[in-house]
Each structure stands twice: as structure tokens, then as C-alpha cells.
Design a protein around this motif. Structure first.
Motif: not given
Length: 472
Positions: A47-51, A69-74, A144-151, A466-470
């Protein structure tokens, strides 16, 4: 100790890491290994950015910050709830003494073991969910998947901090081990069985975040009572994040049930598989599987280990301060129902302190029931008579007093043949899994969603669905 989180450090923290150069260097040495693990075992989808939300402080209002946020930069880091300088131990033989700021020598091995087991579950669920992004039903769900994963990644950091800060060389070795074990690996599997199961589809993900993350809530709740104050404060903060994971599960299953109900009404049939929906009896099978696998995480109903942890003050009960007893349990008794070889049930009376796992499991079961009530209300509102249910706690068990018996979802003890014949009605079969997987086509277009699940009632942080969450 400052409540504010220092995001200028290489490792964001509110534990004054800059004042402990040795610890800082050790954790900075572990950080690249964590990043390698994330690159190899974390989410597959680029991905190139996740909300994402990032904690800005550990107080009640600390969840203010949302941004792409770019996930590896979290900014993973180490956050403990604020310290209460007057905190005393609430239970066990040390009840009333000041909470420990250091690890007492006689409890060192036991505390380390508790932290390692908790720590091991965190990266495991990221590994189990590695491929899910490739079949996300919407950008909202993907976020939501990425939010769970980073946490979960941050929860791993929470336990690694404790191992590094308080357990010396052994702790550092255990912290390395948390990255070497992998979910489902034949050679180095994760410690607990549920964390070696595959999470191959989104219905399984919703069930996992509903049932298995809820087990996590209860385990963290017992460790939050610990006499070892840094562990208590760490778990208190983790519980804030765990709440979101369970929200994903609760509302995820809500939305699957909602969509199935719509399709049943639209086509006037319970057999909605042909119309791209998940039949209600298949949802029930998933509940049966994920619930019982999660019950195994509570361990054996009778446990001298749990009794010893309690007496020592290492691990309390859920909501320990609210319990109306002496918080030592030496004279109290409780009942345990156990299956007998002749196919009947008997009730034993045992010391309450030996049944602490059963006590915690009882709290968990009551909590799980609330979700089932929600899902049944959706069916009731749709005029559908089918009802979902939690199976008997003896059903499909691999751990504890029921593990050697064949027990049906309604609690009947049966023979091997009856069990074999009934399994296809009670648990998902390979055909069931294949069918659910066949529905898992990714939907990455803004405002669109897969046909087997309803859209959420509201988006994240006031944003529309319909926001661009990812950014893909």
C-alpha cells in the motif's frame, strides 16, 4: 512519568528511554530484526498509505491522531498507562503491600513465562492474517485489517520492552524467540494452538477478532491486576487498543448476518449460496469453530499454576477490585461440571482458587453471548426465525476436562461414530471453507463492497464509507 509520548525518539515511548542508554541500545538493536520480521511475515499487500490512528498520549484522549501512514513507517513504540504512586497489591498473599516496581527474584521465572506467552500471541495473529489484504471486501475493511495488524505489532513491542528492561540476558533471548517462532510452522510453531490456525478468509477474520481477541481482552485484564506494576500499566494501555479489534469482529459479523438476511428475504430462500451470500448455518459452523478454539486458550478448568500465580500476586481475576470476597480464596469453593464415561454429567465441588481459569472463562462466555444476541436481533428484525447460538463449552475441545470426550453443541455426550457423523453439520468442512474462499474477491474501489457483506453503518473518525481509507 510523562503521560505524553515522545515521538521524536527513534523508538517512540513514554518510559524515559533516553535516560537509560543501555536499554535504549538494546531495543534499537532489536528494532531492525522486528522490521525484517514485519517485511517477511507482515501484510502481503503493498500500500502507499493507510488511514491509521496513532496514540499521541496514554490518557483518555490519547487517540486523537488519524492520518495516512505508509505502514512500514508506522511509529511503533512503548507506551505504559500513567503510574499510580499509591497503588497496592489487590489480592493474594501480598495483598495490601505496595505494587512492585522491580521483579522479585522468587517470581522471576513465572513472570517471564507469562510475558512470553502473551507476547507470542501478538505477532502470531499478524502472521495468520498475512494474506487477507489480497481479498479485502472494501477499502474500509482493508484499513481495519492494517489497524489491527500495526497494533498487534505494538503489543509485541510492549512485551519485548518488559523482557529487555526487567529480565536481563534471558529476557533478551526470549525477545529474539518471539520473532523466530512462526504461526503454523512445523518446526517452530507459536506456543498456543489457536495461533497456529489459518485465517484464510474474511469471515474467519471477523470471527477471530470477535472470539480470539476477546480472549486476549480477558487475559490482559488478569495481567492488568498484576502486582508487577510495569506489566499492569502495559496491559492497561493495550486494553484500549484491544477494544478496536473486538469492534472489528462484532461489527464484521453484524454485517455478514445483515447481508445474509437481506439475501434470504430478497430470494425467499435460506439457501443463499447460489446468490453469493453466506448461509446462516455456515455462519453458525464458523461460530462453533472459532469459539471453541478460543475457549482452549483459557487452559484447563482446574489449574494449580493459575492458583499459584494468584497467590503470588502475578495474575488476578477479571475486575479483581470489584469482587466481594477476601481476595485470597483459601476457604471458598465453587462447582465444576465434568463429563463421565457413562455419558452423564457430574458436579464436583472444589476450592475456588483451583478454578480460576473456569472463573475467567465464565466471564468470557457471558461477554461472547452479547454478540450472539446482537446478531439474532438482526435476524429477528428481518423476520427470519433462524437463531445463532454459542455451543456447549464442552464441544470440540482439545484442552481441559472435556478434551477426551465427544460432546455435541447441545451438550450431549456421544460415541465416536455419532461424533464423526455429526461433525459435518457442526464444524466447517473443507467444502465449506472452499465455498467461503470462492466469495473472497477483492473490492478496492472507493464506496464499493463485496456482495456477501453489508457496508458499515458509519466510517472511521467521522469519514464516510466511500472515503479513500487506503492508497493502493
Amino acid at each position: 512519568m510523562p503521560e505524553k509520548i515522545d515521538y521524536d525518539s527513534k523508538i517512540p515511548n513514554n518510559v524515559s528511554l533516553a535516560d537509560d542508554r543501555r536499554l535504549q541500545r538494546a531495543l534499537e538493536g532489536w528494532q531492525p530484526k522486528f522490521m525484517n520480521w514485519w517485511a517477511e511475515m507482515g501484510p502481503t499487500l503493498e500500500t502507499h498509505g493507510v488511514y491509521l490512528r496513532t496514540a499521541v498520549s496514554v490518557g483518555r484522549d490519547g487517540w486523537a491522531h488519524f492520518d495516512h501512514v505508509n505502514v512500514p513507517d508506522y511509529r511503533w513504540g512503548i507506551f505504559l498507562a500513567e503510574r499510580d504512586p499509591d497503588r497496592t497489591i489487590a489480592f493474594g498473599e501480598h495483598k495490601g503491600e505496595p505494587a512492585w516496581q522491580q521483579v522479585p527474584g522468587e517470581y522471576r521465572a513465572d513472570l517471564q513465562r507469562l510475558i512470553v506467552i502473551q507476547g507470542d500471541t501478538e505477532p502470531a495473529s499478524v502472521e495468520q492474517q498475512k494474506l487477507l489484504g489480497l481479498s479485502a471486501p472494501s477499502l474500509y475493511d482493508l484499513r481495519n485489517l492494517f489497524q489491527v495488524n500495526v497494533e498487534e505489532g505494538r503489543h509485541l513491542w510492549a512485551m519485548v520492552y518488559l523482557l529487555h528492561a526487567y529480565f536481563g540476558r534471558e529476557g533478551r533471548e526470549e525477545a529474539e524467540g518471539l520473532l523466530h517462532r512462526n504461526s503454523g510452522s512445523p518446526d517452530t510453531p507459536r506456543i498456543l494452538g489457536a495461533f497456529n490456525e489459518e485465517t484464510a478468509d474474511w469471515l474467519a477474520f471477523y470471527m477471530f477478532t470477535y472470539f480470539t481477541d476477546r480472549d486476549g481482552k480477558y487475559q490482559l485484564g488478569t495481567l492488568k491486576e498484576s502486582a508487577f506494576d510495569p506489566l499492569s500499566r502495559t496491559c492497561e494501555f493495550m486494553l484500549k487498543e484491544e477494544a478496536h479489534h473486538m469492534f472489528v469482529g462484532t461489527t464484521g459479523v453484524d454485517r455478514v448476518v445483515q447481508r445474509s438476511a437481506e439475501l434470504i428475504r430478497e430470494h425467499d430462500t435460506m439457501d443463499i449460496a447460489a446468490h453469493g451470500g453466506i448461509p446462516l448455518d455456515l455462519i453458525q459452523k464458523y461460530i462453533n469453530f472459532h469459539y471453541t478454539v478460543s475457549l482452549d486458550l483459557f487452559g484447563s478448568e482446574t489449574s494449580t499454576n493459575a492458583a499459584n500465580y494468584y497467590t503470588a500476586g502475578l495474575k488476578g481475576r477479571w475486575m479483581e477490585p470489584r469482587r466481594k470476597d477476601d481476595h485470597q480464596l483459601t476457604d471458598d469453593s465453587a462447582e465444576l461440571r465434568r463429563p463421565r464415561e457413562d455419558g452423564t454429567w457430574e458436579t464436583d465441588e472444589l476450592q475456588k482458587i483451583l478454578l480460576l481459569n473456569l472463573d475467567l472463562r465464565g466471564e468470557y462466555i457471558a461477554d461472547c453471548q452479547t454478540g450472539v444476541k446482537r446478531w439474532n436481533r438482526i435476524l429477528e428484525d428481518a423476520g427470519i426465525s433462524f437463531r445463532l447460538a454459542l455451543p456447549h463449552p464442552g464441544f470440540n475441545r482439545q484442552v481441559g476436562i472435556n478434551s477426551g470426550h465427544h460432546i455435541t453443541p447441545d451438550g450431549t455426550i456421544v460415541d465416536e461414530q455419532t461424533w464423526q457423523d455429526g461433525q459435518k453439520h457442526w464444524l466447517p468442512s473443507s467444502e465449506d471453507f472452499a465455498f467461503v474462499r470462492s466469495l473472497m474477491h477483492p473490492v478496492y474501489e472507493r464506496g464499493k463492497i463485496a456482495s456477501w457483506v453489508a457496508p458499515p453503518r458509519q466510517g472511521i473518525n467521522g469519514k464516510p464509507f466511500d472515503y479513500e481509507y487506503v492508497y493502493l
